[in-house]
Design an enzyme around this catalytic site. Structure first.
Site, mmCIF file in Angstrom:
data_model
loop_
_atom_site.group_PDB
_atom_site.id
_atom_site.type_symbol
_atom_site.label_atom_id
_atom_site.label_comp_id
_atom_site.label_asym_id
_atom_site.label_seq_id
_atom_site.Cartn_x
_atom_site.Cartn_y
_atom_site.Cartn_z
ATOM 1 N N ASP A 93 0.833 -1.060 -0.085
ATOM 2 C CA ASP A 93 0.056 -0.168 0.040
ATOM 3 C C ASP A 93 0.853 1.222 -0.002
ATOM 4 O O ASP A 93 2.234 1.210 0.197
ATOM 5 C CB ASP A 93 -0.844 0.014 1.278
ATOM 6 C CG ASP A 93 -2.178 0.785 1.033
ATOM 7 O OD1 ASP A 93 -2.256 1.680 -0.092
ATOM 8 O OD2 ASP A 93 -3.318 0.763 1.798
ATOM 9 N N ASP A 128 -3.772 7.145 -3.645
ATOM 10 C CA ASP A 128 -5.381 7.450 -3.867
ATOM 11 C C ASP A 128 -5.945 8.519 -2.517
ATOM 12 O O ASP A 128 -5.224 8.443 -1.578
ATOM 13 C CB ASP A 128 -6.316 6.185 -3.880
ATOM 14 C CG ASP A 128 -6.018 5.282 -2.668
ATOM 15 O OD1 ASP A 128 -4.685 5.009 -2.573
ATOM 16 O OD2 ASP A 128 -7.077 4.914 -2.309
ATOM 17 N N ALA A 196 -11.738 3.245 1.151
ATOM 18 C CA ALA A 196 -12.328 3.966 2.178
ATOM 19 C C ALA A 196 -13.645 3.365 2.525
ATOM 20 O O ALA A 196 -14.777 3.827 3.229
ATOM 21 C CB ALA A 196 -12.656 5.314 1.404
ATOM 22 N N CYS A 279 -13.927 -23.634 18.672
ATOM 23 C CA CYS A 279 -13.009 -23.770 17.765
ATOM 24 C C CYS A 279 -12.004 -24.755 18.103
ATOM 25 O O CYS A 279 -11.626 -25.261 18.910
ATOM 26 C CB CYS A 279 -12.272 -22.411 17.595
ATOM 27 S SG CYS A 279 -10.848 -22.495 16.338
ATOM 28 N N CYS A 281 -9.091 -25.266 16.103
ATOM 29 C CA CYS A 281 -7.622 -24.904 15.517
ATOM 30 C C CYS A 281 -6.528 -25.367 16.398
ATOM 31 O O CYS A 281 -7.007 -25.485 17.597
ATOM 32 C CB CYS A 281 -7.482 -23.349 15.119
ATOM 33 S SG CYS A 281 -7.184 -22.311 16.567
ATOM 34 N N CYS A 284 -6.810 -23.635 20.034
ATOM 35 C CA CYS A 284 -7.810 -23.759 20.852
ATOM 36 C C CYS A 284 -7.928 -25.261 21.159
ATOM 37 O O CYS A 284 -8.683 -25.654 22.228
ATOM 38 C CB CYS A 284 -9.242 -23.311 20.191
ATOM 39 S SG CYS A 284 -9.312 -21.683 19.568
#
Ligand code: GUN
Length: 493
Positions: A93, A128, A196, A279, A281, A284
């Site tokens: 960016d 931008d 935005a 969860c 994963c 977890c």
């Protein structure tokens, strides 16, 4: 044809695509998540992002690198890929977000694009102007003009084989967003972030976010890869994908972890409020909430960031599978139930059903009617439009369910909520094979009545009899007056 992006599969406005990133010599499968890497602090190393989480692409900020002397020198010397130790594609960016936060930055589009190329970025971004929501039209139009001038400057910069993004701005004005999309699409730039939208998401304005994306998409071509800038919460990915977004970037996984916030596809939880982890994963599976609370701040942050990334990537995989199976909108409906603001987002998406219908496949695996909003899905709209083109006999018997009386009804068409009328011969074709609850709701009946009205309007000479099963009087008011009504629950049962 845009060479860097190919579509492989589509469902509603969502798609599975392949983004070819020549400078990195990789192809990224979309929808894709780009974890945000802050070059000054990495919670999870980029190498780990690639190897443990399967990240094919990440995003970092060239403006921060440019402004931090030792990091800038290192990036120029080693290149971003070696500096970050990441084998996939790297997008950068430009500092525009800092511009929106702090009001001023000290680089031009030319300087930052050249710098991005020099440090080895694979996808660069011009400067931008992220115009916030709800500003005056004059300001939105003026800032959009500046953004557009900068995209034209970007076209003239020698960026080599680095892809360049063309952000779409225009605040909350749909016509400006559409115009911005059309202008960006006409440049020779490559990737199209809708910009935005962070303030909209921070305020849970998912309906406005949907309108902004829908307008931008109307201007952009169907073959344009679309990035939703700064959208990193997994709760809204399905909605974003269904609107036609292909790339998402997440700083949320790390930022939230710093504040002990635990991401789920149904929203964010504070770690200390959890007694159980919903969860499986690796984080977890191996820890309880109390285990994490007992860790040092740094260790806890890393474990939470890892969990946050696991759920985020898991949701992207779930979405891709839903597109493959043709049930993306069922997933959006599930996510819409997590928060009233998400439901607003889904309802706004259905306001754009005609736009989604244009990309939605004519045949898919299944249509599950799972909420009264399903009555406004693009498939129902398409059936209604098709009703205006179907050949119709001079006299037509529409019956809901199995025929209840006599041959004349057996030879007739069916009428089923939410689609309305269709010839019996089409009963086994998509979407009329839909699974709809026995306990029909009003929205489905109203949609069916609307279908009858469309059929009658297209065939004013045809005599129509409607055999319904107890439709309420006010629903029947939507059926044209000259249709003969028979309540089959009274006549047949
Ligand atoms: N990050 C989040 N929103 C934006 C945006 O509108 N423009 C740029 N360049 N980066 C962003």
């Amino acid at each position: 044809m845009r060479e860097c992006f190919e579509l492989r599969d589509v469902d509603a406005g969502g798609r599975i695509g392949e983004l070819t990133v020549p400078r990195a010599d990789v192809t990224v499968e979309t929808p894709a998540l780009l974890p945000v890497i802050n070059p000054n602090l990495d919670t999870i190393s980029p190498r780990r992002l690639a190897e443990e989480f399967g990240a094919e692409i990440l995003i970092t900020n060239s403006y921060i690198i440019h402004g931090t002397e030792d990091v800038r020198e290192q990036a120029l010397e080693e290149g971003l890929h070696d500096m970050l130790d990441f084998p996939g594609a790297i997008m950068t960016d430009s500092g525009s977000f800092q511009l929106s936060e702090y009001g001023d930055i000290d680089v031009t589009t030319e300087e930052i694009l050249e710098f991005q190329r020099e440090i080895g970025s694979d996808i660069g971004t011009p400067v931008d102007i992220p115009t916030p929501p709800d500003v005056s039209r004059e300001r939105a139009a003026e800032e959009l003009e500046t953004t557009q001038e900068r995209l034209e400057v970007a076209e003239g910069v020698d960026t080599g084989d680095m892809l360049v993004s063309a952000p779409v701005q225009g605040s909350t004005y749909p016509d400006l967003r559409e115009e911005a999309g059309r202008h960006a699409d006409a440049t020779d730039l490559d990737v199209f972030p809708v910009g935005a939208v962070v303030p909209l998401m921070n305020d849970y304005r998912y309906d406005d976010m949907v309108d902004v994306v829908a307008a931008s998409k109307r201007g952009l071509g169907a073959d344009a890869p679309v990035h939703l800038f700064g959208a990193g919460h997994p709760m809204m990915f399905a909605l974003g994908v269904a609107m036609g977004c292909d790339l998402f970037d997440s700083a949320a996984y790390a930022l939230y972890a710093r504040d002990d916030r635990y991401l789920t596809v149904r929203g964010t939880r504070q770690l200390e409020d959890l007694d159980y982890f919903p969860c499986s994963c690796p984080v977890c599976a191996e820890h309880s909430p109390d285990d994490l609370l007992a860790l040092s701040d740094r260790e806890r942050e890393e474990e939470l960031a890892a969990h946050n990334l696991h759920v985020t990537f898991e949701e992207i995989r779930r979405i891709k599978q839903a597109i493959r199976a043709g049930n993306l909108l069922e997933l959006v409906e599930q996510r819409a139930r997590a928060h009233p603001a998400m439901l607003d987002g889904y309802r706004a998406l259905l306001d754009h059903a005609a736009q989604l219908e244009s990309s939605d496949p004519v045949s898919k695996g299944s249509f599950f009617y799972t909420s009264h909003e399903s009555a406004r899905r693009p498939e129902v709209l398409r059936h209604h439009e098709r009703l205006e083109r179907l050949a119709v006999p001079d006299s037509l018997f529409l019956t809901e369910g199995e025929p209840a009386r006599g041959d004349e009804f057996e030879a007739s068409w069916r009428v089923e909520p939410p689609f309305g009328p269709f010839p019996r011969a089409l009963s086994k074709s998509y979407p009329l094979t839909a699974e709809v609850p026995e306990r029909t709701d009003r929205a489905a009946l109203e949609a069916a009545a609307e279908g009858v009205a469309r059929l009658v309007a297209a065939n004013p000479e045809t005599e129509v009899t409607l055999g319904h099963r107890g439709w309420p009087a006010d629903v029947l008011e939507a059926v044209p007056e000259d249709v003969d009504l028979v309540d089959l629950t009274v006549e047949g049962d």
